[in-house]
Design an enzyme around this catalytic site. Structure first.
Site, PDB file in Angstrom:
ATOM      1  N   ASN A 279     -15.488 -58.310 143.010  1.00 18.65           N
ATOM      2  CA  ASN A 279     -16.058 -59.642 143.252  1.00 18.65           C
ATOM      3  C   ASN A 279     -16.079 -60.446 141.952  1.00 18.65           C
ATOM      4  O   ASN A 279     -16.450 -59.915 140.904  1.00 18.65           O
ATOM      5  CB  ASN A 279     -17.495 -59.450 143.774  1.00 18.65           C
ATOM      6  CG  ASN A 279     -18.135 -60.717 144.312  1.00 18.65           C
ATOM      7  OD1 ASN A 279     -17.559 -61.393 145.170  1.00 18.65           O
ATOM      8  ND2 ASN A 279     -19.327 -61.044 143.830  1.00 18.65           N
TER       9      ASN A 279
ATOM     10  N   HIS B 238     -18.588 -70.627 143.932  1.00 22.05           N
ATOM     11  CA  HIS B 238     -19.662 -71.534 143.498  1.00 22.05           C
ATOM     12  C   HIS B 238     -18.982 -72.825 143.039  1.00 22.05           C
ATOM     13  O   HIS B 238     -18.387 -72.866 141.961  1.00 22.05           O
ATOM     14  CB  HIS B 238     -20.448 -70.920 142.340  1.00 22.05           C
ATOM     15  CG  HIS B 238     -21.228 -69.702 142.721  1.00 22.05           C
ATOM     16  ND1 HIS B 238     -22.327 -69.762 143.545  1.00 22.05           N
ATOM     17  CD2 HIS B 238     -21.088 -68.395 142.399  1.00 22.05           C
ATOM     18  CE1 HIS B 238     -22.833 -68.547 143.699  1.00 22.05           C
ATOM     19  NE2 HIS B 238     -22.086 -67.698 143.030  1.00 22.05           N
TER      20      HIS B 238
ATOM     21  N   ASP C 289     -21.544 -71.797 147.549  1.00 24.19           N
ATOM     22  CA  ASP C 289     -22.421 -72.972 147.532  1.00 24.19           C
ATOM     23  C   ASP C 289     -21.658 -74.110 146.873  1.00 24.19           C
ATOM     24  O   ASP C 289     -20.734 -73.883 146.090  1.00 24.19           O
ATOM     25  CB  ASP C 289     -23.795 -72.719 146.907  1.00 24.19           C
ATOM     26  CG  ASP C 289     -23.794 -72.136 145.511  1.00 24.19           C
ATOM     27  OD1 ASP C 289     -22.742 -72.169 144.828  1.00 24.19           O
ATOM     28  OD2 ASP C 289     -24.851 -71.650 145.085  1.00 24.19           O
TER      29      ASP C 289
HETATM   30  O1  G3I Z   1     -37.967 -61.033 139.120  1.00 26.05           O
HETATM   31  C1  G3I Z   1     -38.365 -61.882 138.043  1.00 26.05           C
HETATM   32  C2  G3I Z   1     -39.801 -62.220 138.162  1.00 26.05           C
HETATM   33  O2  G3I Z   1     -40.569 -61.063 138.025  1.00 26.05           O
HETATM   34  C3  G3I Z   1     -40.159 -63.256 137.086  1.00 26.05           C
HETATM   35  O3  G3I Z   1     -41.488 -63.665 137.248  1.00 26.05           O
HETATM   36  C4  G3I Z   1     -39.239 -64.454 137.171  1.00 26.05           C
HETATM   37  C5  G3I Z   1     -39.522 -65.476 136.082  1.00 26.05           C
HETATM   38  O4  G3I Z   1     -38.349 -66.159 135.715  1.00 26.05           O
HETATM   39  O5  G3I Z   1     -37.921 -64.021 137.064  1.00 26.05           O
HETATM   40  C6  G3I Z   1     -37.537 -63.138 138.081  1.00 26.05           C
HETATM   41  O6  G3I Z   1     -36.211 -62.766 137.924  1.00 26.05           O
HETATM   42  C7  G3I Z   1     -35.249 -63.772 138.220  1.00 26.05           C
HETATM   43  C8  G3I Z   1     -34.406 -63.275 139.377  1.00 26.05           C
HETATM   44  O7  G3I Z   1     -33.349 -64.191 139.616  1.00 26.05           O
HETATM   45  C9  G3I Z   1     -35.203 -63.129 140.659  1.00 26.05           C
HETATM   46  O8  G3I Z   1     -35.712 -64.348 141.059  1.00 26.05           O
HETATM   47  C10 G3I Z   1     -34.395 -63.991 137.005  1.00 26.05           C
HETATM   48  O9  G3I Z   1     -35.192 -64.594 135.973  1.00 26.05           O
HETATM   49  C11 G3I Z   1     -33.219 -64.880 137.326  1.00 26.05           C
HETATM   50  O10 G3I Z   1     -32.347 -64.925 136.205  1.00 26.05           O
HETATM   51  C12 G3I Z   1     -32.473 -64.303 138.502  1.00 26.05           C
HETATM   52  O11 G3I Z   1     -31.401 -65.176 138.804  1.00 26.05           O
HETATM   53  C13 G3I Z   1     -30.400 -64.642 139.641  1.00 26.05           C
HETATM   54  C14 G3I Z   1     -29.088 -64.600 138.895  1.00 26.05           C
HETATM   55  O12 G3I Z   1     -28.072 -64.124 139.769  1.00 26.05           O
HETATM   56  C15 G3I Z   1     -29.158 -63.695 137.673  1.00 26.05           C
HETATM   57  O13 G3I Z   1     -27.898 -63.485 137.113  1.00 26.05           O
HETATM   58  C16 G3I Z   1     -30.288 -65.531 140.857  1.00 26.05           C
HETATM   59  O14 G3I Z   1     -31.485 -65.434 141.641  1.00 26.05           O
HETATM   60  C17 G3I Z   1     -29.090 -65.110 141.714  1.00 26.05           C
HETATM   61  O15 G3I Z   1     -28.858 -66.072 142.718  1.00 26.05           O
HETATM   62  C18 G3I Z   1     -27.858 -65.025 140.831  1.00 26.05           C
HETATM   63  O16 G3I Z   1     -26.794 -64.573 141.632  1.00 26.05           O
HETATM   64  C19 G3I Z   1     -25.517 -64.438 140.984  1.00 26.05           C
HETATM   65  C20 G3I Z   1     -24.801 -63.279 141.624  1.00 26.05           C
HETATM   66  O17 G3I Z   1     -25.603 -62.121 141.597  1.00 26.05           O
HETATM   67  C21 G3I Z   1     -23.455 -63.015 140.937  1.00 26.05           C
HETATM   68  N1  G3I Z   1     -22.650 -64.228 140.903  1.00 26.05           N
HETATM   69  C22 G3I Z   1     -23.313 -65.408 140.357  1.00 26.05           C
HETATM   70  C23 G3I Z   1     -24.632 -65.682 141.090  1.00 26.05           C
HETATM   71  C24 G3I Z   1     -25.286 -66.969 140.635  1.00 26.05           C
HETATM   72  O18 G3I Z   1     -25.647 -66.915 139.291  1.00 26.05           O
END
Ligand code: G3I
Length: 305
Positions: A170, A206, A237
């Site tokens: 992926n 994306h 998206d």
């Molecule tokens: O779980 C913690 C929480 O405990 C804390 O309070 C909070 C404060 O910022 O953060 C939380 O973690 C976050 C997590 O999402 C869950 O919400 C991280 O900071 C945040 O960085 C994380 O972002 C995710 C991101 O991947 C990280 O790389 C996004 O939700 C998610 O949509 C995104 O998905 C990725 C795919 O896996 C791979 N391809 C790209 C895509 C978009 O970036």
């Protein structure tokens, strides 16, 4: 056919969404998910830091909530993701080569064993290539210590654990034909020629104004399919709004429908309210769970109404 899942099924495809476990208790979130989608991808809950934040200590609780929700409603599950440089706990990067190899194969084995028989497709390796024109691998603990063979090793291990799951590579910015997608294409071609087990390639998709739906999207999906793998649109998206956004969504659906081995589409979230794009409205339902023009365009492109 009045829902995304049903309309896609009539075309022999699934239509899925990324799901966050902590939103499943919200009535409108769950009802929209259940009514419209027939596949789910855990947005964060199956990532290495979520499941094995401490070595050999596995926590499946949040991911299990999503898998149980999906299974009880007959939805497919895409597993995301086993080997990725991001959301990787610090202890992994601190390991020496031999230990890292053991840890990678153990992580794949433990996670796939826990979910054996419940996963339609696994993103075995995610985002291993650099952006830009080099077509080179991205630096990561896996690449830097195990070398380029880490991807092949991950796929071979995965096949031995759950032979019933489709094994996918992926990535993003591979949706059109460019240096990065050419590099992934060469890897998949090599894997197929040498019998390395790979079943599918995920195109995250994306899109925004800097990275619009490529004009050669369908052709790119087709060239991968012609190697003998399924292709899936895995994290769709599209930033924007209104008719322009709707037209872009329709173009994506039409590209998938034009490629017989494009087996399904997943959007990266149920509602704009919870999109990972903080400044955007990239999804099919707005923050109040109302259908957007993009929703209508997708449903129509799928042949529904
Ligand atoms: O779980 C913690 C929480 O405990 C804390 O309070 C909070 C404060 O910022 O953060 C939380 O973690 C976050 C997590 O999402 C869950 O919400 C991280 O900071 C945040 O960085 C994380 O972002 C995710 C991101 O991947 C990280 O790389 C996004 O939700 C998610 O949509 C995104 O998905 C990725 C795919 O896996 C791979 N391809 C790209 C895509 C978009 O970036």
């Amino acid at each position: 056919v009045g829902t995304l899942g049903d309309a896609a099924a009539a075309k022999g495809r699934y239509f899925g969404t990324a799901v966050a476990a902590n939103h499943l208790g919200e009535a409108q979130y769950a009802s929209t998910l259940d009514a419209q989608f027939d596949s789910v991808t855990p947005e964060n809950e199956m990532k290495w830091d979520a499941i094995e934040g401490t070595r050999d200590s596995f926590n499946f609780a949040s991911a299990d909530r999503i898998v149980d929700h999906a299974q009880s409603r007959g939805m497919k599950v895409r597993g995301h993701t086993l080997v990725w440089h991001s959301q990787l706990p610090g202890w992994v990067g601190g390991l020496g080569t031999a230990d890292l190899r053991t840890a990678m194969n153990n992580h794949i084995t433990q996670v796939m064993t826990h979910y054996k028989g419940k996963i339609d497709s696994w993103d075995v390796v995610n985002e291993a290539y650099q952006d830009g024109g080099s077509g080179a691998r991205r630096s990561s603990p896996f690449q830097d210590k195990l070398g380029s063979g880490f991807i092949e090793e991950a796929f071979r291990t995965a096949r031995t654990v759950d032979a019933g799951a489709k094994l996918c590579y992926n990535d993003y910015n591979t949706d059109g034909q460019n240096a990065k997608s050419n590099a992934v294409y060469a890897m998949v071609k090599d894997f197929k020629q040498r019998g390395v087990p790979i079943d599918c390639v995920g195109f995250q998709s994306h899109f925004n104004s800097n990275s619009p739906v490529p004009s050669d999207y369908r052709a790119n999906l087709q060239r991968f399919a012609d190697l003998g793998v399924d292709v899936q649109i895995t994290e769709l998206d599209i930033e924007g709004s209104g008719s322009a956004q709707a037209a872009s969504y329709a173009a994506v659906v039409n590209a998938c429908l034009a490629v017989s081995r494009c087996t399904g589409i997943t959007v990266w979230g149920v509602t704009d309210k919870y999109s990972w794009r903080s400044s955007g409205t990239p999804l099919l339902f707005d923050g109040n769970y109302s259908r957007k023009p993009a929703y209508d365009a997708v449903l129509a492109a799928l042949g529904g109404s």
